[in-house]
Design an enzyme around this catalytic site. Sequence first.
Site, PDB file in Angstrom:
ATOM      1  N   HIS A 125      19.562  33.597  15.956  1.00  0.00           N
ATOM      2  CA  HIS A 125      20.717  32.744  15.648  1.00  0.00           C
ATOM      3  C   HIS A 125      20.766  32.435  14.153  1.00  0.00           C
ATOM      4  O   HIS A 125      19.786  32.637  13.436  1.00  0.00           O
ATOM      5  CB  HIS A 125      20.664  31.427  16.442  1.00  0.00           C
ATOM      6  CG  HIS A 125      21.072  31.593  17.879  1.00  0.00           C
ATOM      7  ND1 HIS A 125      20.171  31.932  18.873  1.00  0.00           N
ATOM      8  CD2 HIS A 125      22.283  31.491  18.489  1.00  0.00           C
ATOM      9  CE1 HIS A 125      20.812  32.022  20.035  1.00  0.00           C
ATOM     10  NE2 HIS A 125      22.097  31.765  19.833  1.00  0.00           N
ATOM     11  N   LYS A 171      21.128  26.472  13.186  1.00  0.00           N
ATOM     12  CA  LYS A 171      20.892  26.051  14.588  1.00  0.00           C
ATOM     13  C   LYS A 171      19.723  25.071  14.657  1.00  0.00           C
ATOM     14  O   LYS A 171      18.665  25.318  14.061  1.00  0.00           O
ATOM     15  CB  LYS A 171      20.626  27.274  15.476  1.00  0.00           C
ATOM     16  CG  LYS A 171      20.511  26.921  16.947  1.00  0.00           C
ATOM     17  CD  LYS A 171      20.655  28.140  17.835  1.00  0.00           C
ATOM     18  CE  LYS A 171      20.433  27.803  19.305  1.00  0.00           C
ATOM     19  NZ  LYS A 171      21.406  26.828  19.829  1.00  0.00           N
TER      20      LYS A 171
HETATM   21  N1  LIG Z   1      27.602  26.620  25.564  1.00  0.00           N
HETATM   22  C1  LIG Z   1      27.893  27.565  24.651  1.00  0.00           C
HETATM   23  O1  LIG Z   1      28.445  28.653  24.975  1.00  0.00           O
HETATM   24  C2  LIG Z   1      27.583  27.288  23.211  1.00  0.00           C
HETATM   25  C3  LIG Z   1      28.030  28.158  22.208  1.00  0.00           C
HETATM   26  C4  LIG Z   1      27.796  27.833  20.876  1.00  0.00           C
HETATM   27  C5  LIG Z   1      27.110  26.666  20.561  1.00  0.00           C
HETATM   28  N2  LIG Z   1      26.660  25.875  21.565  1.00  0.00           N
HETATM   29  C6  LIG Z   1      25.988  24.598  21.297  1.00  0.00           C
HETATM   30  O2  LIG Z   1      26.969  23.668  20.848  1.00  0.00           O
HETATM   31  C7  LIG Z   1      26.373  22.745  19.914  1.00  0.00           C
HETATM   32  C8  LIG Z   1      27.169  22.741  18.614  1.00  0.00           C
HETATM   33  O3  LIG Z   1      27.116  24.017  18.009  1.00  0.00           O
HETATM   34  P1  LIG Z   1      27.813  24.251  16.584  1.00  0.00           P
HETATM   35  O4  LIG Z   1      27.426  25.627  16.170  1.00  0.00           O
HETATM   36  O5  LIG Z   1      29.249  23.883  16.601  1.00  0.00           O
HETATM   37  O6  LIG Z   1      26.986  23.186  15.699  1.00  0.00           O
HETATM   38  P2  LIG Z   1      27.458  22.398  14.386  1.00  0.00           P
HETATM   39  O7  LIG Z   1      26.218  21.787  13.838  1.00  0.00           O
HETATM   40  O8  LIG Z   1      28.284  23.276  13.520  1.00  0.00           O
HETATM   41  O9  LIG Z   1      28.415  21.240  14.937  1.00  0.00           O
HETATM   42  C9  LIG Z   1      27.941  20.131  15.679  1.00  0.00           C
HETATM   43  C10 LIG Z   1      28.798  18.921  15.332  1.00  0.00           C
HETATM   44  O10 LIG Z   1      28.387  17.846  16.180  1.00  0.00           O
HETATM   45  C11 LIG Z   1      28.310  16.654  15.390  1.00  0.00           C
HETATM   46  N3  LIG Z   1      27.346  15.732  15.988  1.00  0.00           N
HETATM   47  C12 LIG Z   1      25.989  15.834  15.966  1.00  0.00           C
HETATM   48  N4  LIG Z   1      25.445  14.777  16.611  1.00  0.00           N
HETATM   49  C13 LIG Z   1      26.472  14.013  17.058  1.00  0.00           C
HETATM   50  C14 LIG Z   1      26.544  12.778  17.793  1.00  0.00           C
HETATM   51  N5  LIG Z   1      25.435  12.138  18.186  1.00  0.00           N
HETATM   52  N6  LIG Z   1      27.760  12.287  18.069  1.00  0.00           N
HETATM   53  C15 LIG Z   1      28.885  12.928  17.658  1.00  0.00           C
HETATM   54  N7  LIG Z   1      28.868  14.087  16.957  1.00  0.00           N
HETATM   55  C16 LIG Z   1      27.685  14.622  16.666  1.00  0.00           C
HETATM   56  C17 LIG Z   1      27.890  17.139  14.010  1.00  0.00           C
HETATM   57  O11 LIG Z   1      28.254  16.194  13.011  1.00  0.00           O
HETATM   58  C18 LIG Z   1      28.656  18.462  13.883  1.00  0.00           C
HETATM   59  O12 LIG Z   1      29.938  18.284  13.310  1.00  0.00           O
HETATM   60  C19 LIG Z   1      24.910  23.184  19.775  1.00  0.00           C
HETATM   61  O13 LIG Z   1      24.124  22.434  20.678  1.00  0.00           O
HETATM   62  C20 LIG Z   1      24.938  24.665  20.182  1.00  0.00           C
HETATM   63  O14 LIG Z   1      23.703  25.138  20.672  1.00  0.00           O
HETATM   64  C21 LIG Z   1      26.891  26.141  22.875  1.00  0.00           C
END
Ligand SMILES: NC(=O)c1ccc[n+]([C@@H]2O[C@H](COP(=O)([O-])OP(=O)(O)OC[C@H]3O[C@@H](n4cnc5c(N)ncnc54)[C@H](O)[C@@H]3O)[C@@H](O)[C@H]2O)c1
Length: 236
Positions: free
Chosen positions: A130, A134
């Site tokens: 990744h 991440k």
């Molecule tokens: N299920 C899936 O298919 C899938 C796919 C991609 C990513 N993900 C997961 O989704 C999540 C986000 O991924 P991303 O790449 O967008 O990450 P990212 O870091 O780009 O975005 C995460 C966002 O969440 C916010 N955030 C963090 N803690 C928070 C809280 N306590 N309250 C409110 N907002 C909060 C951050 O400020 C950030 O803007 C990760 O856990 C990742 O593993 C899941």
Amino acid sequence: MGATVTDLLKDDETAQVVCGVDITPCVGGKIPVYRTFDCVKEKVDVILDFSSPAALNVELNWAVKKGVTVVLAATGYTQEDLKFIENCAKKVAIFKTANFSIGVNLLVKLVREAAETLGEKFDIEIIEKHHNQKVDAPSGTALMLAYSANAAFDDSKEYLNGRCGKIGKRGNEIGIHAVRGGTIVGEHDVIFAGDDEVITLSHSASSKRVFAAGAIKAAKWLAGKPAGKYDMKDII
Ligand SMILES: NC(=O)c1ccc[n+]([C@@H]2O[C@H](COP(=O)([O-])OP(=O)(O)OC[C@H]3O[C@@H](n4cnc5c(N)ncnc54)[C@H](O)[C@@H]3O)[C@@H](O)[C@H]2O)c1
């Protein structure tokens, strides 16, 4: 992911993003983004959570209070988080998956089938790759794949995250290895290594859009569903 979902939904006639919630201040976008759920004024049918397990408690308490269904797409939940999710799913509909891609969900099934066919004589190793931002390791998808393989052996194998030093002979384990670098969206290899032959099942995502599209599909499907816990098997 939040930005990708918002972008994919901008011309959608059946669903719209009414607001966002993010602890990091976001300015200049076309939708309001609040720091906490208590500030949300809009009528919400479904919360689509691509944030962090740290958001879980406040978010689910708000969802239960308001009777709003929730799609949990973040990864890295603890056992305690999972129990809390189970309890809240008695009151509202909650959909949870660590990976929204149809391809990955097919891979999960194929891994189970391969493990059953190949049996104990093949060692199983998982490598996930990744991007360098991440926060959790191993990935939720790597764990899904490991659990699927282990189900073929009645969950008898240990999980071993990485190896280092004088570790001795390989045990009854599934090795899981996390690579982090650059902008890799998500790659998973499941290796079955036997005597004189190796089978590798792989998935590679080249854009975050595949996850966003799956999450939107799940959110539309979940809206209006009765309380309960749902996952990709319900959609597929
Ligand atoms: N299920 C899936 O298919 C899938 C796919 C991609 C990513 N993900 C997961 O989704 C999540 C986000 O991924 P991303 O790449 O967008 O990450 P990212 O870091 O780009 O975005 C995460 C966002 O969440 C916010 N955030 C963090 N803690 C928070 C809280 N306590 N309250 C409110 N907002 C909060 C951050 O400020 C950030 O803007 C990760 O856990 C990742 O593993 C899941």
